[in-house]
Design a protein around this motif. Structure first.
Motif, PDB file in Angstrom:
ATOM      1  N   ALA A  25      20.149   4.594  36.476  1.00 25.61           N
ATOM      2  CA  ALA A  25      21.284   5.303  35.886  1.00 25.61           C
ATOM      3  C   ALA A  25      22.583   4.956  36.606  1.00 25.61           C
ATOM      4  O   ALA A  25      23.632   4.798  35.973  1.00 25.61           O
ATOM      5  CB  ALA A  25      21.050   6.807  35.921  1.00 25.61           C
ATOM      6  N   THR A  29      25.365   3.305  33.972  1.00 25.19           N
ATOM      7  CA  THR A  29      26.491   4.156  33.595  1.00 25.19           C
ATOM      8  C   THR A  29      27.808   3.688  34.197  1.00 25.19           C
ATOM      9  O   THR A  29      28.870   4.163  33.802  1.00 25.19           O
ATOM     10  CB  THR A  29      26.248   5.620  34.014  1.00 25.19           C
ATOM     11  N   ALA A 148      23.250   9.677  36.710  1.00 23.52           N
ATOM     12  CA  ALA A 148      24.400   9.723  35.811  1.00 23.52           C
ATOM     13  C   ALA A 148      25.428  10.737  36.297  1.00 23.52           C
ATOM     14  O   ALA A 148      26.639  10.528  36.144  1.00 23.52           O
ATOM     15  CB  ALA A 148      23.943  10.069  34.396  1.00 23.52           C
ATOM     16  N   ASP A 225      16.515   2.326  23.371  1.00 21.09           N
ATOM     17  CA  ASP A 225      16.884   2.835  24.689  1.00 21.09           C
ATOM     18  C   ASP A 225      18.004   2.007  25.311  1.00 21.09           C
ATOM     19  O   ASP A 225      18.936   2.553  25.917  1.00 21.09           O
ATOM     20  CB  ASP A 225      15.657   2.830  25.601  1.00 21.09           C
ATOM     21  N   VAL A 228      21.472   2.841  24.068  1.00 26.57           N
ATOM     22  CA  VAL A 228      22.062   4.002  24.738  1.00 26.57           C
ATOM     23  C   VAL A 228      22.491   3.640  26.162  1.00 26.57           C
ATOM     24  O   VAL A 228      23.606   3.940  26.592  1.00 26.57           O
ATOM     25  CB  VAL A 228      21.067   5.175  24.768  1.00 26.57           C
ATOM     26  N   SER A 229      21.597   2.970  26.901  1.00 25.83           N
ATOM     27  CA  SER A 229      21.858   2.686  28.307  1.00 25.83           C
ATOM     28  C   SER A 229      23.068   1.782  28.505  1.00 25.83           C
ATOM     29  O   SER A 229      23.901   2.022  29.380  1.00 25.83           O
ATOM     30  CB  SER A 229      20.617   2.025  28.941  1.00 25.83           C
ATOM     31  N   SER A 232      26.356   3.119  25.315  1.00 33.87           N
ATOM     32  CA  SER A 232      26.839   4.469  25.006  1.00 33.87           C
ATOM     33  C   SER A 232      28.190   4.747  25.652  1.00 33.87           C
ATOM     34  O   SER A 232      29.082   5.340  25.031  1.00 33.87           O
ATOM     35  CB  SER A 232      25.810   5.513  25.448  1.00 33.87           C
ATOM     36  N   THR A 248      30.830   8.587  30.684  1.00 36.54           N
ATOM     37  CA  THR A 248      29.582   8.594  31.445  1.00 36.54           C
ATOM     38  C   THR A 248      28.633   9.690  30.968  1.00 36.54           C
ATOM     39  O   THR A 248      27.469   9.715  31.358  1.00 36.54           O
ATOM     40  CB  THR A 248      29.859   8.807  32.953  1.00 36.54           C
ATOM     41  N   TYR A 251      25.001   9.146  28.394  1.00 33.91           N
ATOM     42  CA  TYR A 251      23.734   8.786  29.036  1.00 33.91           C
ATOM     43  C   TYR A 251      23.120   9.991  29.728  1.00 33.91           C
ATOM     44  O   TYR A 251      21.906  10.180  29.727  1.00 33.91           O
ATOM     45  CB  TYR A 251      23.958   7.646  30.031  1.00 33.91           C
ATOM     46  N   ASN A 252      23.973  10.819  30.318  1.00 34.74           N
ATOM     47  CA  ASN A 252      23.478  12.038  30.956  1.00 34.74           C
ATOM     48  C   ASN A 252      22.854  12.975  29.925  1.00 34.74           C
ATOM     49  O   ASN A 252      21.770  13.537  30.145  1.00 34.74           O
ATOM     50  CB  ASN A 252      24.623  12.741  31.688  1.00 34.74           C
ATOM     51  N   TYR A 254      21.618  12.113  27.048  1.00 35.45           N
ATOM     52  CA  TYR A 254      20.393  11.426  26.615  1.00 35.45           C
ATOM     53  C   TYR A 254      19.259  11.690  27.603  1.00 35.45           C
ATOM     54  O   TYR A 254      18.128  11.992  27.210  1.00 35.45           O
ATOM     55  CB  TYR A 254      20.697   9.932  26.509  1.00 35.45           C
TER      56      TYR A 254
END
Length: 403
Positions: A25, A29, A148, A225, A228-229, A232, A248, A251-252, A254
């Motif tokens: 993460a 992020t 994150a 995935d 998103v990673s 996002s 940021t 992702y958190n 998610y």
């Protein structure tokens, strides 16, 4: 094997999943910050994002060979510190070649780490005799939330990448290394250690034809995935007009919903079976991509990422578990090969979304993973409802009442 040893092995492996969640993460992020620090252009960024999963696939293939001679726990014990030091290197450099080297080392080591962690998780699940894989991946999600959150703090206080990364490495690297002394492979008491010793009399050889449906599901899940990673933060900032600090958060969000889904997912698998859980997750994740693509504001985008987390969270752990059930005498080999398609998904997903975003629009690009996630419905039957409950089919593992 004693109940206490299994409990200690489960706890130490849970810690390793958590540490990896934090590490990954912290990297993904802060991709916009890494891009700015090293002057990586938008055209070159997908190349960097693609190189990491390619090298991770190499690391997973090498791990398949290594665990024929040593325990997966040995691989994990040394791979995890290398991953964390590579993260630190990505934040400490100031030249393009330095970040390229750091990300290259990160990729190879993370492939070995992911493969060995899931080998051990499947082995412990077999010893327990019930679904526990989602619990390990829930720890990864919890680590992702922590990582994150640290990244958000770094962006909020305008901290350098090195300052953002250093506290996590200083605290978690020694903790993971000390915890590794309790690593346990669930089947080691009966069948020895390592994949080579695991293949006993009557073992089902790993057939790519049998494994292929799970490989496709793994790829499609990680395309979702990786979207998103890797995208996002950029999606919220560039498409929905959020601040760098707010970028940021997706992702958190998610990872929070992923944690919630995985925390209860094992109970769902025991109650309804893996097929129903995977089908439900696929439909919910596809709907989440649709919401993200149609979003007109930050909070609608957040809703989409929430749905994505709840939908995708159950699929990857169950795919590893299904491979372990499918090849009970050679599960380490099956998992190492299946894990390669984790990186195939990242390799395809990151450049695909980036290329479509540049050539068309990032909104339109979100529709591609939506369609692929829906395609997982075709292969959901490969998870097998009854074997998922450890009560029938070709596998009836030794069980242990260890809580």
């Amino acid at each position: 094997m004693t109940d206490a040893r299994l409990r200690h092995g489960r706890a130490s492996l849970t810690l390793s999943f958590f540490v990896q969640g934090v590490t990954f993460a912290l990297l993904v992020t802060r991709i916009p910050a890494i891009q700015d620090r090293y002057g990586i252009s938008d055209g070159l960024l997908p190349v960097f994002l693609a190189a990491v999963p390619i090298l991770a696939g190499v690391g997973s293939v090498v791990t398949e060979k290594v665990v024929a001679r040593v325990r997966p726990g040995v691989v994990l014990r040394w791979a995890q510190p290398v991953v964390m030091l590579a993260l630190l290197g990505a934040g400490a450099g100031d030249a393009l070649w330095q970040v390229a080297l750091a990300l290259g080392v990160f990729g190879i080591a993370v492939g070995a780490l992911d493969a060995s962690m899931n080998m051990m998780g499947v082995s412990l699940q077999r010893a327990y005799g019930r679904s526990i894989m989602l619990g390990f991946h829930a720890a990864y999600s919890l680590g992702g939330i922590a990582g994150a959150s640290m990244a958000w703090a770094g962006a909020h206080w305008d901290l350098s990448l090195l300052v953002s990364y250093l506290p996590a490495v200083v605290v978690l690297l020694p903790a993971a290394f000390v915890g590794s002394r309790w690593y346990t492979e669930g089947g080691s008491a009966e069948k020895g250690t390592g994949a080579g010793q695991e293949r006993g009399k009557g073992a089902v050889p790993v057939s790519f034809k049998l494994l292929l449906p799970l490989c496709l599901v793994m790829s499609f899940a990680y395309i979702g995935d990786s979207t998103v990673s890797n995208w996002s933060a950029k999606y919220l900032q560039d498409v929905l007009g959020s601040s760098e600090q707010m970028s940021t958060v997706p992702y958190n969000v998610y990872m929070v919903t992923t944690l919630l889904g995985r925390a209860v997912g094992d109970f769902g698998v025991r109650r309804f079976g893996a097929v129903a859980v995977v089908r439900g997750g696929s439909v919910l994740a596809a709907a989440g991509f649709g919401v993200v693509a149609a979003a007109r504001g930050t909070w609608t985008g957040m809703l989409g990422f929430t749905m994505l987390g709840l939908g995708l969270c159950v699929i990857v752990p169950q795919t590893f578990a299904a491979a372990g059930r499918m090849f009970p005498g050679a599960s380490d080999t099956a998992i190492a090969r299946l894990n390669v398609f984790n990186y195939v998904g990242f390799l395809v997903g990151s450049p695909l979304v980036g290329a479509l975003g540049d050539a068309w629009s990032y909104r339109g690009a979100m529709l591609v993973p939506m369609v692929l996630v829906l395609a997982m419905l075709v292969h959901a039957k490969s998870f097998g409802a009854e074997p998922a409950r450890y009560g029938g089919g070709h596998e009836r593992p030794r069980t242990a009442d260890v809580g």
